[in-house]
Design an enzyme around this catalytic site. Structure first.
Site, PDB file in Angstrom:
ATOM      1  N   HIS A 130     -53.588 -37.341  59.296  1.00 22.39           N
ATOM      2  CA  HIS A 130     -52.316 -36.315  59.650  1.00 22.39           C
ATOM      3  C   HIS A 130     -52.044 -35.565  61.489  1.00 22.39           C
ATOM      4  CE1 HIS A 130     -51.544 -36.411  55.087  1.00 22.39           C
ATOM      5  NE2 HIS A 130     -52.447 -36.779  55.246  1.00 22.39           N
ATOM      6  N   ASP A 171     -48.578 -31.136  67.626  1.00 23.37           N
ATOM      7  CA  ASP A 171     -47.887 -31.082  65.815  1.00 23.37           C
ATOM      8  C   ASP A 171     -48.135 -32.483  65.722  1.00 23.37           C
ATOM      9  OD1 ASP A 171     -48.241 -30.197  64.091  1.00 23.37           O
ATOM     10  OD2 ASP A 171     -46.860 -28.276  64.118  1.00 23.37           O
TER      11      ASP A 171
HETATM   12  P1  ADQ Z   1     -50.190 -28.212  58.607  1.00 25.15           P
HETATM   13  O1  ADQ Z   1     -51.170 -28.291  60.832  1.00 25.15           O
HETATM   14  O2  ADQ Z   1     -50.664 -27.367  57.843  1.00 25.15           O
HETATM   15  O3  ADQ Z   1     -50.528 -29.777  58.946  1.00 25.15           O
HETATM   16  P2  ADQ Z   1     -47.385 -28.171  58.413  1.00 25.15           P
HETATM   17  O4  ADQ Z   1     -46.625 -29.852  58.609  1.00 25.15           O
HETATM   18  O5  ADQ Z   1     -46.520 -27.454  59.082  1.00 25.15           O
HETATM   19  O6  ADQ Z   1     -48.805 -28.095  58.940  1.00 25.15           O
HETATM   20  O7  ADQ Z   1     -47.254 -28.249  56.302  1.00 25.15           O
HETATM   21  C1  ADQ Z   1     -47.914 -26.159  56.655  1.00 25.15           C
HETATM   22  C2  ADQ Z   1     -48.041 -26.834  55.125  1.00 25.15           C
HETATM   23  O8  ADQ Z   1     -47.451 -25.402  54.671  1.00 25.15           O
HETATM   24  C3  ADQ Z   1     -46.192 -26.513  55.005  1.00 25.15           C
HETATM   25  O9  ADQ Z   1     -45.731 -27.277  53.773  1.00 25.15           O
HETATM   26  C4  ADQ Z   1     -45.913 -25.076  54.193  1.00 25.15           C
HETATM   27  O10 ADQ Z   1     -44.339 -24.937  53.654  1.00 25.15           O
HETATM   28  C5  ADQ Z   1     -46.804 -24.430  53.961  1.00 25.15           C
HETATM   29  N1  ADQ Z   1     -46.449 -22.667  54.120  1.00 25.15           N
HETATM   30  C6  ADQ Z   1     -47.244 -22.521  55.407  1.00 25.15           C
HETATM   31  N2  ADQ Z   1     -47.414 -20.819  55.144  1.00 25.15           N
HETATM   32  C7  ADQ Z   1     -47.522 -20.867  54.049  1.00 25.15           C
HETATM   33  C8  ADQ Z   1     -47.663 -19.515  53.140  1.00 25.15           C
HETATM   34  N3  ADQ Z   1     -48.175 -18.824  53.825  1.00 25.15           N
HETATM   35  N4  ADQ Z   1     -47.645 -20.136  52.351  1.00 25.15           N
HETATM   36  C9  ADQ Z   1     -47.167 -20.935  51.348  1.00 25.15           C
HETATM   37  N5  ADQ Z   1     -46.999 -21.961  51.654  1.00 25.15           N
HETATM   38  C10 ADQ Z   1     -47.242 -21.923  53.079  1.00 25.15           C
HETATM   39  C11 ADQ Z   1     -51.045 -30.813  58.933  1.00 25.15           C
HETATM   40  C12 ADQ Z   1     -50.907 -30.881  60.205  1.00 25.15           C
HETATM   41  C13 ADQ Z   1     -48.884 -31.755  60.637  1.00 25.15           C
HETATM   42  C14 ADQ Z   1     -48.343 -32.318  59.774  1.00 25.15           C
HETATM   43  C15 ADQ Z   1     -49.061 -31.789  58.395  1.00 25.15           C
HETATM   44  C16 ADQ Z   1     -48.708 -33.143  56.853  1.00 25.15           C
HETATM   45  O11 ADQ Z   1     -50.538 -30.213  61.925  1.00 25.15           O
HETATM   46  O12 ADQ Z   1     -48.517 -32.058  62.195  1.00 25.15           O
HETATM   47  O13 ADQ Z   1     -46.929 -32.326  59.289  1.00 25.15           O
HETATM   48  O14 ADQ Z   1     -50.669 -31.649  58.497  1.00 25.15           O
HETATM   49  O15 ADQ Z   1     -49.499 -34.251  57.472  1.00 25.15           O
END
Ligand code: ADQ
Length: 472
Positions: free
Chosen positions: A165, A374
């Site tokens: 990921h 990211d």
């Molecule tokens: P993350 O680093 O966690 O994931 P991201 O891909 O942006 O980053 O996913 C975060 C998720 O959490 C999103 O679905 C977002 O809507 C949700 N979220 C964030 N803040 C929130 C809050 N306060 N309350 C509720 N929901 C919240 C890791 C990798 C990324 C990759 C993903 C998936 O770091 O690069 O995209 O895995 O593979």
């Protein structure tokens, strides 16, 4: 003793897809974790017998295996030592920084590596127990890189795929890691390795060529024992239809209108949504916003910035330090620029239900996504799914999402002056320009949604080491 139930499809991930909720009577029930991965897995599990092996989230004795939404959930035990050394130490204080350009220095501890091997072995043993003969096993992420080879030793009959990921680092950085060959050998126990972007797969193949006695041809690694392993990009996505439906729900639209009103009906709402992680470029974003207020390019009576910063890994020093820095900067910006009775920057350090997140996405005029590195960034794709024709995204070039969302307002977050210009351009471009850009991005996310990603990964896994027919 009853015979162990076995399954055709087994998922292994650090965490189970459920969270424990303790009721008033002290009884534990399980709530499905929100998020795309769970939705994607549900869609591929459809009509199949599936199991999920993962940690339930609390140290100590693992709860008994149970079934939820027709998925067999099998908790793996992590003791307090395992949490500290395997999870916080090796996974999040060593691998995470190395795989993210060493934005903060990685720490290396022999004890952490031993714990990583111990816990990976435990995962492999649990998977071996629940996998049916010839089953498909899908291992997730950087915490479980040794599982493919450990599992192959126990069960040579199963087909093993692994998906990363996060990014895979350039070989020059990867080489710093003690035990680096062991990680590559661990991964090469799989039949297929999926990465977010082509450069991630290329970095992995280069590391294999440079550090192991293997032959690499195209995207396939040929091992001395005659096995071949394919490594390729399969970019993850979001549940487009589910998000669209939520965004179209009158109650959510009503909530989006309420949010705008509560923020004082400003002309522009800027939004950031991130885990509070040093990879996400929060400080760069705040610096740019603060300077735009300072110079008068932005008027705080017309523009508000909402930053959702989800609490994350707070037991690690680098994360506590970042939280301190971010909160100091938020206080400074608000102290210097907020009009009486409102705030230039609304900072929300907590989690929100899915509906509230969708309402926030719908309410925001410009989403600002500025990671320094990211793997993908799902937030950008979620924003696209929640908007019809309006809205705009300022998006860092260092996210996996930037490859697909090339019609976003792309930026280099290290270049604060350019970042400021890009934010202003995204805010002030005419609606027609926003519409053209959003339409193009919407088509991309709609056709490559999370169900498509999961199917694509499994098709690649079945065909490995060959490319599936008609594949890019
Ligand atoms: P993350 O680093 O966690 O994931 P991201 O891909 O942006 O980053 O996913 C975060 C998720 O959490 C999103 O679905 C977002 O809507 C949700 N979220 C964030 N803040 C929130 C809050 N306060 N309350 C509720 N929901 C919240 C890791 C990798 C990324 C990759 C993903 C998936 O770091 O690069 O995209 O895995 O593979």
């Amino acid at each position: 003793m009853p015979a162990q139930r076995t399954f055709d499809l087994v998922i292994a991930a650090n965490r189970l897809p459920v969270d424990a909720v303790t009721g008033a009577d002290g009884k534990i029930t399980w709530r499905r974790s929100p998020g795309g991965l769970v939705t994607a897995m549900e869609s591929v599990m459809h009509g199949r017998e599936g199991a999920w092996v993962g940690w339930a989230g609390e140290p100590g004795k693992a709860p008994r295996a149970f079934t939820q939404n027709s998925m067999h959930l099998r908790p793996v035990r992590l003791d307090q030592d395992d949490v500290v050394d395997y999870y916080e130490g090796q996974s999040n204080d060593c691998l995470w920084p190395i795989y993210h350009d060493a934005i903060v220095p990685a720490k290396f501890r022999r004890r952490w590596r031993t714990a990583y091997e111990r816990v990976n072995t435990r995962f492999a043993e649990q998977v071996a127990k629940v996998a049916a003969p010839g089953a498909t096993v899908w291992v997730h992420d950087y915490q479980l890189q040794l599982v493919p080879a450990l599992l192959r030793k126990l069960r040579s009959d199963v087909r093993i795929g692994w998906f990363n990921h996060i990014p895979f680092p350039p070989v020059e950085l990867f080489m710093q890691m003690p035990g680096r060959e062991g990680i590559l050998e661990g991964l090469l126990g799989a039949d297929f390795l999926g990465f977010q972007r082509k450069p991630d797969a290329a970095n992995f193949l280069r590391a294999c060529r440079g550090l192991l006695d293997v032959t690499v041809r195209g995207d396939v690694v040929h091992l001395p024992d005659g096995r071949s392993v394919r490594a390729s990009a399969v970019p993850i996505s979001v549940d487009y239809n589910g998000l669209r439906e939520l965004a179209g729900d009158p109650a959510v639209q009503q909530r989006a209108a309420e949010i705008r009103e509560q923020l004082g009906d400003p002309k522009h709402i800027l939004l950031g949504v991130d885990r509070l992680d040093y990879t996400k470029g929060l400080r760069h974003r705040l610096k740019a916003y603060g300077e735009l207020l300072q110079s008068g390019d932005l008027d705080p009576s017309e523009t508000v910035f909402v930053q959702v910063a989800t609490p994350s890994r707070e037991r690690l020093a680098a994360y506590r330090e970042l939280r301190g820095q971010v909160e100091l900067e938020v206080g400074r910006i608000n102290g210097e620029h907020s009009p009486i009775g409102s705030t230039a920057l609304t900072y929300l350090h907590r989690s929100f239900p899915r509906t509230e997140m969708v309402a926030l996405f719908a309410a925001a005029d410009v989403l600002i996504v500025t990671p320094l590195r990211d793997g993908m960034n799902l937030v950008a794709k979620e924003y696209v799914a929640c908007h019809a024709d309006d809205g705009a995204i300022v998006l860092s070039e260092f996210t996996g999402a930037a490859d697909e969302l090339s019609r976003a307002y792309l930026c280099n977050p290290h270049d604060i002056d350019k970042l400021k210009q890009t934010i202003l351009q995204a805010m002030h471009d005419p609606p027609g320009e926003h519409r053209r850009r959003m339409r193009s991005m919407r088509r991309t996310v709609m056709t490559n949604d999370v169900q498509h990603w999961a199917e694509d990964f499994l098709t690649n896994l079945q065909a490995a080491p060959h490319k599936p027919k008609g594949h890019r």
